[in-house]
Design a protein around this motif. Structure first.
Motif, mmCIF file in Angstrom:
data_model
loop_
_atom_site.group_PDB
_atom_site.id
_atom_site.type_symbol
_atom_site.label_atom_id
_atom_site.label_comp_id
_atom_site.label_asym_id
_atom_site.label_seq_id
_atom_site.Cartn_x
_atom_site.Cartn_y
_atom_site.Cartn_z
ATOM 1 N N LEU A 88 0.813 -1.209 0.000
ATOM 2 C CA LEU A 88 0.000 0.000 0.000
ATOM 3 C C LEU A 88 0.848 1.260 0.000
ATOM 4 N N THR A 89 1.779 1.360 0.924
ATOM 5 C CA THR A 89 2.479 2.629 1.100
ATOM 6 C C THR A 89 3.832 2.662 0.430
ATOM 7 N N GLY A 90 4.363 1.520 0.045
ATOM 8 C CA GLY A 90 5.663 1.514 -0.604
ATOM 9 C C GLY A 90 6.792 1.091 0.292
ATOM 10 N N SER A 91 6.569 1.097 1.594
ATOM 11 C CA SER A 91 7.675 0.773 2.478
ATOM 12 C C SER A 91 7.137 -0.037 3.630
ATOM 13 N N ARG A 92 7.947 -0.977 4.138
ATOM 14 C CA ARG A 92 7.442 -1.841 5.199
ATOM 15 C C ARG A 92 7.317 -1.103 6.505
#
Lengths: 320, 210, 390
Positions: free
Chosen positions: C167-171
């Protein structure tokens, strides 16, 4: 006693091997050479078992934790202990500047030497005792007490508060559980009437029907065995008795300040102590090298001894 | 019974131990680098500059507006505007960056530069195996290293790239329609006027980007 | 080997007289359970004075991870501070984002569309679950458990982090909330993946509890240890699971009614004794309640925009004023206090970190216990040094 000569030879294979090797030497040197060969055998076999145990422990723990254990070095990671050994040998040996250097150096040596000496009195098979002492059990417990000394030496000489705390805890724990250990083996001594380990095993090597006269099948032996198992876990500082090592609060307890090969020696000493206490437990309660059922007497005695050790070892194994 | 909590726990670990031999769910190791988990489509690691076509210098979308440099939180972008201009994707002359350095050892992958860029010029890459042993310059990427083609952008973020392309095409179509309308208007005016002076068509007002 | 002499008068910096008197003569052993330690959850130091194994005094020393977060925020724009808030409590970046976005929205009077509120709740509850699971895992690891519950918790956490990444691009450093909504919209495949993960969570919590909750060793080590009395907890400003384990019914989701939490039915677990076992159980039960909230939110997610139409990304200059926005972060009350002077940068930016405030009662909880218990009590406070030191 099975009459099949093949199995008799297999049972005595190490004795025969030793006699054959020693036969090359003049008669005067033979007893010394025989003892030396026995020592070499112990020094090679049990550290090898230690290596295998570490790999299997790590792989088993890995599988419990839904991951693979070590699997890069050798097939299924079985050569991992060799890699670990090379690593610990080549690491820098750090001794704190204000530590007591002599005691710091001697502590791991004291541990390993006394633990190896404990192996000398264990009967590992028929006619396979290194030293057949009349008071072998007493000698074994004396060596165990010397182990505690080395732990305290390590903690004291490191000049580190964590080590000191760990050493204090270790000494308190080991002294307390010594009492339990000794008392649990008193029942066995009382039945056999002797402190000699070979006599204890010989007393268990009889069969009624198919069942052996192992002391664990008697009510006092069973109680003694349970107490012995718990005390043995505490003596060797294994989980859940590993507060002296206290990984989470004391970093590494009494061996915080050790690096490289000395740390490996502590590790080796701990696992060898585990094996030797398991061996003693097998000797006292699980019939030593005698076979579990009368028709299984063809199994070589040293295999029965090792399998008894292996059954006893999980009691000392780290719980998750 | 004393000890049944521990036994329940041991049953749980035994279930995991034996389950790890039979079910994938109980053995979640991915043996990197032989096996890899495919990166999520939206993953962001470090920025890169997009260029259209095959020539990275001529096709670079960046017009050196320096908005990303201003908005970057750790200030890892360094831009030097060029002196001359080059035409952008709709044909309007724009500046371009003579220098565009990103220090990816400072960059924290926050993606704010991508959000604020009005020209769809800087996007997030997904490569993370960038370790180098050159401590002082190895992680300073200049504009040539940062320039990657639009096809590459499509390969790593297909949905996003498709949206961006659609948006740019729409803009280009709007600009062209406006230019055509203006050209037609001026041509009509020129045809309507019968003066000998050559009608000077007013330059088409273009908007390159919002 | 000499032991450092510690008499009450000569100790500098420890102003309180000892509450527990050491028994017997001799000196106290001063140990610095120092920044380099396997169990201090980061770089954190505790100076303990021991009488044998009992703790007579304990002084926490922190600041080893200070990164000037608040001062940087004064020089950066409001948007540029958002990725820095990810790094405060680096386990729970989305709740940090939400708290900051809430504070700025209060400052600027910015409304948030409904879909964005639902998405915020979904992500916050996912964050809460993975934080509580990891924190319990770390606590059990400190008891000497070779990390098995930790590995199980991390297995679930990986699934949640994969959701965040897609979703956001980063864990972990998500940088997802914006002032006036969220950055990108959730897609239908993402919602399906989330529903699948949430469907597997009750089984995970059941397994976790089967492994741990009735374990005799855990009960023996945790019950009755590190008791925090409710009056002391309230007076010291403690918040979060620590406060609720002491029996105080205070959850900001219910008290402040921020976001749309009023629309969800969930209970607040409370403890009776305030010891480590209660904190552990409160976290487990909160995980179950979070699962309930997640199911309700996923069911009711409306369609609509995710960003308010009038929200500005660049050139955001809120009117002069001040605002304090707080949320129920997994570790406690996370608050942001902002003063704006009309410019693009805040005039004052202050973070109220729950971990720091919860740590102030560490000494009171540890007095009289053994060194081994200190590590457990510290683990049950559940701190993250990024938040404590900022």
């Amino acid at each position: 006693m099975s009459a099949n000569p093949f199995f008799v030879d297999l049972d005595q294979i190490f004795v025969l091997l030793r006699n054959w090797l020693v036969g090359f030497l003049p008669a005067g040197l033979r007893p010394a050479a025989a003892a030396l060969l026995g020592v070499i055998a112990i020094v090679c076999v049990f550290p090898g078992l230690f290596a295998l145990t570490t790999v299997f422990e790590r792989k088993g723990l890995g599988r419990i934790q839904n991951r693979l254990g070590p699997n890069r070095v050798g097939p299924y990671g079985l050569f991992q202990p060799i890699a670990d050994g090379i690593k610990s040998l080549t690491k820098e040996d750090i001794v704190p500047l204000s530590a007591n250097a002599a005691v710091h150096f001697l502590a791991p040596l004291a541990l390993v030497v006394t633990v190896f000496m404990g192996f000398a009195v264990l009967p590992m098979g028929r006619n396979m005792v290194l030293v057949d002492m009349d008071s072998g059990l007493l000698f074994f417990f004396a060596m165990g007490a010397a182990t505690e000394l080395s732990v305290f030496m390590a903690g004291w000489s490191s000049r580190n508060k964590y080590s000191l705390l760990g050493a204090m805890r270790a000494v308190a724990q080991m002294i307390s559980y010594e009492v339990v250990l000794l008392l649990s083996s008193v029942a066995v001594v009382m039945i056999t009437g002797s402190l000699s380990l070979t006599k204890i095993v010989a007393a268990q090597d009889q069969y009624t029907g198919i069942f052996p006269h192992w002391y664990i099948f008697t009510p006092w032996g069973l109680a003694g065995f349970l107490m012995y198992a718990i005390a043995a876990t505490a003596e060797t500082n294994r989980s859940p008795f590993d507060l002296p090592e206290g990984e989470s609060e004391l970093v590494a307890g009494y061996h915080t300040e050790y690096s490289g090969f000395k740390f490996a020696l502590f590790f080796l000493g701990e696992y060898l102590a585990m094996f030797s206490i398991s061996g003693l437990g097998t000797t006292l309660f699980l019939g030593g090298w005698s076979a579990p059922l009368s028709f299984l007497q063809f199994i070589p005695s040293w295999i029965s001894f090792l399998s008894g050790c292996a059954e006893h070892c999980p009691a000392c194994a780290k719980t998750s | 019974m004393l000890g049944d909590g521990i036994l329940k726990g041991m049953a749980e670990t035994a279930r995991n131990f034996f389950g790890s031999y039979v079910s994938k769910e109980r053995l979640t190791t991915v043996e990197y680098p032989e096996q890899r988990i495919p990166t999520a489509e939206n993953a962001r690691v470090f920025p890169f500059l997009v260029y259209d076509g095959t020539d990275w210098e001529a096709g670079m979308r960046c017009v050196a507006c320096q908005i990303c440099e201003k908005e970057c939180p750790p200030k890892c972008i360094y831009i030097e505007k060029s002196a001359d201009k080059k035409p952008d994707f709709v044909g309007k002359p724009q500046f371009y960056p003579a220098r565009f350095d990103i220090d990816i050892s400072v960059c924290m992958s926050c993606q704010i530069c991508v959000e604020v860029c009005p020209f769809e010029a800087i996007k997030m890459d997904t490569q993370f195996e960038l370790a180098t042993d050159d401590r002082f310059g190895g992680l300073l990427e200049d504009r040539q290293k940062l320039a990657k083609s639009n096809e590459y952008y499509h390969s790593i973020h297909p949905t996003e790239a498709a949206e961006v392309d659609a948006r740019l095409a729409e803009e280009k179509a709007k600009v062209e329609a406006k230019a055509k309308a203006a050209a037609e208007a001026s041509a009509a005016k020129a045809a309507a006027a019968s003066s000998p002076t050559p009608p000077a068509a007013p330059p088409a007002k273009t908007e390159g980007g919002s | 080997m000499s032991v450092v002499e510690t008499k009450a008068e000569r100790v500098t910096g420890w102003n309180r007289p000892p509450v527990i008197e050491p028994d017997g003569e001799g000196e106290l052993l001063e140990v610095a359970m120092g920044p380099h330690h396997p169990s201090t959850h980061g770089v954190f130091r505790m100076d303990v004075a021991l009488d044998g194994e009992r703790v007579i005094r304990l002084k926490p020393v922190f600041g080893y991870l200070h990164r000037n977060h608040e001062k940087i925020a004064e020089g950066a724009s409001y948007l540029a501070s958002m990725p820095y808030t990810d790094r405060l409590d680096y386990f729970c970046s989305l709740t940090n984002n939400w708290a900051y976005a809430l504070a700025v929205e209060k400052l600027a009077g910015q409304p948030v569309p409904e879909r964005a509120e639902y998405i915020r709740v979904i992500l916050a509850e996912l964050t809460r679950i993975q934080n509580h699971a990891s924190s319990i895992g770390f606590l059990i690891q400190e008891m000497g458990a070779s990390g098995t519950p930790l590995m199980y918790a991390f297995k679930e956490r990986e699934k949640i982090l994969d959701l965040f990444e897609s979703l956001t691009g980063s864990r972990m450093m998500c940088n997802y909330m914006r002032f006036g909504g969220c950055r990108v919209d959730v897609s239908a495949p993402w919602l399906d993946a989330t529903r699948k993960v949430v469907a597997g969570l009750p089984a995970f919590v059941d397994e976790f509890e089967a492994l741990l909750s009735s374990n005799e060793i855990l009960m023996a080590r945790c019950q009755g240890v590190g008791i925090l009395r409710p009056e002391l907890a309230v007076n010291a400003g403690v918040s979060g699971p620590m406060l609720r384990a002491s029996g105080v019914n205070y959850d900001i989701r219910k008290v402040d009614h921020y976001g749309i939490y009023d629309r969800f039915q969930f209970r607040i677990p409370l403890g009776d004794h305030g010891d480590i076992y209660d904190r552990y159980m409160v976290r487990v039960l909160e995980m179950r309640e979070s699962i309930r909230i997640l199911e309700q939110a996923l069911r009711d997610l409306p369609a609509g925009p995710i960003m308010d139409a009038k929200a500005k990304i660049r050139g955001f200059r809120p009117k002069p004023g001040e605002a304090y926005g707080r949320i129920e972060a997994p570790k406690g009350e996370l608050g942001f206090y902002l003063i704006s002077d009309g410019g693009p940068n805040p005039y004052r930016y202050r973070v109220r970190p729950p971990s720091l405030i919860n740590l102030t009662v560490l000494e009171d909880m540890c007095l009289g216990h053994n060194v081994a218990d200190v590590v457990l009590i510290f683990g049950s406070v559940d701190i993250v040094l990024g938040e404590v030191d900022r």
